[in-house]
Motif scaffolding. Structure first.
Motif: not given
Length: 304
Positions: A131, A133, A139, A160, A198, A256
């Motif tokens: 996961h 970013l 993503y 998610r 994140l 996410e």
């Protein structure tokens, strides 16, 4: 018995390779018996076995047809004994997935998204739970493309999930967002984990230097919640389900995508995992943890 297995495997390979497509009609049983130099009863038995496995559709007085979704069913049939090895990120719902697969999923490490992709690249794992970013706002795909380039990278969508700040009940420190972390003790994940990426990006966007945070480094979302529950820290970034498990308060920040990055040849041993992600029972169990969206669970995307 040997001929029966050969027929099953031959048809399954044709479906998996795309030689036979959903809706295609097979020749009659007697024609297939002549083709394989065996008896009609052996062919009939093989077709019933493949129908039970989801590859074929059988109906009275009609020839067998390739079933919808037969390609995934063929992979599951051909790799019935395969165990999918998973590295990468931590998530409480992964234990539910492993339980549903009854030994066909083995989690080898939970050292973070980037370490997981490295393990796949080096051949130490079939897939990496990630996961991550990207600075573009996307993503996972940019990272999987970069680290698995030349190996037919794909993403298998797990779910998610909701990330946010975990605080004590009643929120005694009146924390409302990332900007309030600057003068607080905060539990952080190790560098290279998706949650650390994140957190750093959110801090930078709020005008704070991530290196100025004070607090211990922990290994899992549950450990983040435990640090808050014991008063070791004032807050931590983690998934909603970890806060729920320990009766803590949760301040939502973002949703996410949580995916598995795989290379092309790992799609076969992943067949059981992909099929499990489509089952309503497993989706309901994951959703019941809180902070999960399983609408697209099991979707597979080829990256290019």
């Amino acid at each position: 018995m040997t001929r029966y297995r050969e027929i099953c495997n031959d048809l399954a390979h044709q479906v998996s390779a795309g030689t036979l497509h959903p809706g295609d009609e097979l020749p009659g049983i007697r024609d297939l018996a002549r083709q394989w130099q065996t008896t009609a009863s052996t062919v009939s038995r093989a077709q019933r076995r493949l129908a039970d496995a989801g590859l074929l559709e059988l109906a009275d007085r009609r020839r067998a047809r390739v079933a919808p979704g037969a390609a995934l069913a063929a992979r599951r049939f051909l790799h019935a004994d395969s165990v999918f090895t998973l590295a990468g990120s931590d998530d409480p719902a992964l234990d539910l997935l492993a339980g549903a697969l009854d030994g066909k999923l083995r989690i080898v490490t939970r050292e973070g998204s980037l370490a997981g992709l490295g393990a796949v690249r080096q051949g130490r794992a079939d897939g990496a739970a990630i996961h991550l970013l990207h600075h573009t706002g996307a993503y996972n795909a940019p990272f999987a493309l970069g680290m698995l380039r030349g190996l037919e990278p794909h993403l298998i969508h797990l779910w998610r999930r909701q990330q946010g700040l975990i605080v004590l009940p009643g929120n005694p420190h009146r924390i409302t967002g990332i900007a309030d972390l600057a003068k607080r003790r905060v539990s952080v994940r190790r560098p290279g984990t998706g949650t650390r990426v994140l957190l750093d990006r959110l801090l930078l966007a709020a005008g704070h230097d991530p290196d100025d945070l004070r607090g211990p480094q922990v290994g899992t979302h549950l450990e983040v919640a435990l640090a808050v529950a014991t008063g070791t820290v004032d807050a931590g970034l983690g998934v909603r389900s970890a806060a729920t498990d320990l009766g803590l308060e949760f301040i939502p920040l973002t949703w996410e995508d949580f995916d598995i990055g795989v290379v092309g040849h790992a799609l076969d041993p992943a067949a059981h995992l992909i099929a499990a992600l489509h089952t309503p029972a497993l989706r309901d169990r994951i959703s019941s943890l809180g902070g999960y969206d399983t609408t697209r669970s099991g979707d597979v995307t080829k990256l290019s």
